[in-house]
Design an enzyme around this catalytic site. Structure first.
Site, mmCIF file in Angstrom:
data_model
loop_
_atom_site.group_PDB
_atom_site.id
_atom_site.type_symbol
_atom_site.label_atom_id
_atom_site.label_comp_id
_atom_site.label_asym_id
_atom_site.label_seq_id
_atom_site.Cartn_x
_atom_site.Cartn_y
_atom_site.Cartn_z
ATOM 1 N N GLY A 99 0.835 -1.206 0.000
ATOM 2 C CA GLY A 99 0.000 0.000 0.000
ATOM 3 C C GLY A 99 0.863 1.247 0.000
ATOM 4 O O GLY A 99 0.552 2.240 -0.677
ATOM 5 N N SER A 172 -3.269 9.405 8.027
ATOM 6 C CA SER A 172 -2.583 8.440 7.169
ATOM 7 C C SER A 172 -1.293 9.044 6.628
ATOM 8 O O SER A 172 -1.316 10.031 5.881
ATOM 9 C CB SER A 172 -3.473 8.040 5.986
ATOM 10 O OG SER A 172 -2.682 7.408 4.988
ATOM 11 N N ASP A 320 0.192 -0.492 12.965
ATOM 12 C CA ASP A 320 0.576 -1.791 12.383
ATOM 13 C C ASP A 320 0.762 -2.879 13.449
ATOM 14 O O ASP A 320 1.018 -4.034 13.104
ATOM 15 C CB ASP A 320 1.878 -1.639 11.583
ATOM 16 C CG ASP A 320 1.668 -0.787 10.332
ATOM 17 O OD1 ASP A 320 0.528 -0.741 9.823
ATOM 18 O OD2 ASP A 320 2.629 -0.149 9.885
HETATM 19 C C1 S3P Z 1 2.814 3.582 6.274
HETATM 20 C C2 S3P Z 1 1.715 4.185 6.836
HETATM 21 C C3 S3P Z 1 0.637 3.424 7.498
HETATM 22 C C4 S3P Z 1 1.092 2.022 7.873
HETATM 23 C C5 S3P Z 1 1.817 1.352 6.744
HETATM 24 C C6 S3P Z 1 3.046 2.137 6.355
HETATM 25 C C7 S3P Z 1 3.820 4.431 5.603
HETATM 26 O O1 S3P Z 1 -0.462 3.303 6.621
HETATM 27 O O2 S3P Z 1 -0.026 1.242 8.250
HETATM 28 O O3 S3P Z 1 2.215 0.043 7.130
HETATM 29 O O4 S3P Z 1 4.927 3.950 5.314
HETATM 30 O O5 S3P Z 1 3.523 5.606 5.355
HETATM 31 P P1 S3P Z 1 -1.626 4.451 6.539
HETATM 32 O O6 S3P Z 1 -1.046 5.655 5.918
HETATM 33 O O7 S3P Z 1 -2.682 3.811 5.667
HETATM 34 O O8 S3P Z 1 -2.087 4.650 7.946
#
Ligand code: S3P
Length: 439
Positions: A99, A172, A320
């Protein structure tokens, strides 16, 4: 990304002992590749996470003409091409399970002169992307998604981006970062405000690569029209990977583990606070700075835990770590209450539903709510659980197996390689009894 299906069996074990260094931080590794690729000059990254997610990001830049050398495992030398030096790729770009990769790249690619398509694995194709495509569209980006705002994302090049002042509806770091990276290509200033501060690695790294950026917890602002200059990055060990061992040693009587040089960015360490509230014995030694991040050696010893109400303001700082917190809660005395964590439903799996189902299969009572759960601590039995291809769920149930009455069989664990290559070997070296079979 992983094609062969791997199932695990985790058996009850005696005291865990030893010292270890867990792999490099995933969030920082993704960002280091991205900014080094867009910088002018050659950057070296040490401590790079050799996981499938971060390798997918590196491979995407290689497809766009960036030369990336691997002088040794966990190191990369990135020959940056400058902000406007990427080439059109000859195929769709596959982010795998990541993601972070997809959302940050959506922002960065919105500013290119050429078209791109971002895709991913079955899990990533179910994850919501409107949270990035909407603010990026407001900046002038043209991005088409599948119905429901799902990947693949088709990003049209040649758009003229303009800065935005954006208040995030959800906390986020991925969305914040996507907007900031698009802001590098925008006319005017880009400002992002968050309902709760999230990890600030993009901001810190942009500053390290020489971009003028102002930031404080909950707010970041940068102007367009500057350049990134190559710099070296040292990636600390990932707190989220250390978390499995912090809980494992806490739960198994007689244990003592030393986890070296773990990154302790305050936006990541909510679990430390939650575990301490539950009664855990975790000490920090030799706190120091490494590559601009606070790191320390963490010494953890067994301690009996009691259930708590997880302070809602800690939730973004441990987002996480809920799968492994659920395992700690399953063994704690009394009930642990989690609320304000609806985001867990849109991670690599629906982590509230998948953890509740798995713990129930082990005989633990869990009341699920739309944004959390009450976990009633008890004595987990053996049983069969399904990780639904979610790396953190698989590793959490491997920890549960240590303290269950009987073996815990965990289905669909191959994706552990996305964030924690070598987990099984490291776990067994300190006393786990974890076996895998390829189906
Ligand atoms: C992350 C942000 C978080 C986290 C993901 C890594 C990042 O997600 O859960 O494992 O590297 O910016 P969200 O932005 O959806 O909260």
């Amino acid at each position: 990304m992983s094609t062969a299906r791997i199932d695990w069996i985790s058996r009850p074990a005696g005291a865990l002992q030893g010292e270890m260094i867990v792999p490099g931080d995933k969030s920082i590794s993704h960002r280091a590749i991205m900014l080094a690729a867009l910088a002018e000059g050659t950057s070296r990254i040490d401590g790079f996470l050799e996981g499938e997610d971060t390798r997918a990001t590196a491979a995407i830049f290689a497809r766009m003409g960036v030369r990336i050398e691997t002088p040794s495992a966990s190191s990369r030398i990135v020959h940056g091409v400058g902000l406007h030096g990427l080439h059109a790729p000859d195929d769709v770009l596959d982010c795998g399970n990541a993601g972070t990769g997809m959302r940050l790249l959506a922002g960065l690619l919105a500013g290119q002169a050429f078209d791109t398509t971002l895709t991913g694995d079955e899990s990533l194709k179910k994850r919501p992307m409107r949270r990035v495509t909407e603010p990026l569209a407001a900046m002038g980006a043209r991005i088409d998604a599948e119905p429901g705002g799902l990947p693949p994302l088709r990003i049209r090049g040649g758009s003229k981006l303009r800065g935005i002042d954006y208040e995030l509806p959800v906390a986020s770091a991925q969305v914040k970062s996507a907007i900031l990276l698009a802001g590098l290509y925008a006319g005017g200033a880009t400002e992002v405000r968050e309902p709760h501060p999230t990890r600030d690695y993009t901001e810190r790294m942009l500053a390290a690569f020489g971009w003028p950026i102002e930031f404080e917890p909950g707010r970041a602002r940068l102007p367009g029209g500057h350049r990134l200059r190559a710099t070296d990055v040292v990636v600390p060990a990932d707190f989220s990977s250390a978390a499995f061992f912090l809980v494992a040693a806490t739960l198994v009587p007689g244990s003592r583990l030393l986890l070296r040089a773990v990154g302790l960015n305050p936006r990541r360490t909510g679990l430390l606070q939650a575990l301490r509230l539950m009664g855990a014995d975790i000490r920090e030694h030799d706190a120091r700075e490494q590559g601009g991040e606070r790191v320390a050696d963490l010494e953890v010893r067994h301690a009996a835990l009691r259930g708590i109400e997880v302070p809602v303001e800690l939730v973004p700082d441990m987002i996480d770590e809920f799968p492994i917190l659920f395992v700690a809660a399953a063994v704690a005395q009394g009930t642990t209450r989690v609320r304000g964590a609806a985001e867990l439903r849109v991670k690599e799996s629906d982590r509230l539903a998948v953890m509740a189902a798995g713990l129930r299969a082990l005989g633990i009572a869990v009341d699920e709510t739309p944004d959390g759960a009450d976990i009633h601590g008890g004595a987990p039995q053996g049983g069969a659980v399904d990780s639904h291809g979610d790396h953190r769920i698989a590793m959490s149930f491997a920890v549960a197996g240590l303290v269950a009455r009987d073996a815990v069989r965990i289905a669909d664990c191959a994706n552990v390689a996305t964030s924690f290559p070598g987990f099984e070997a490291l776990a067994n070296a300190c006393g786990f009894r974890l076996d895998s079979g390829v189906a």
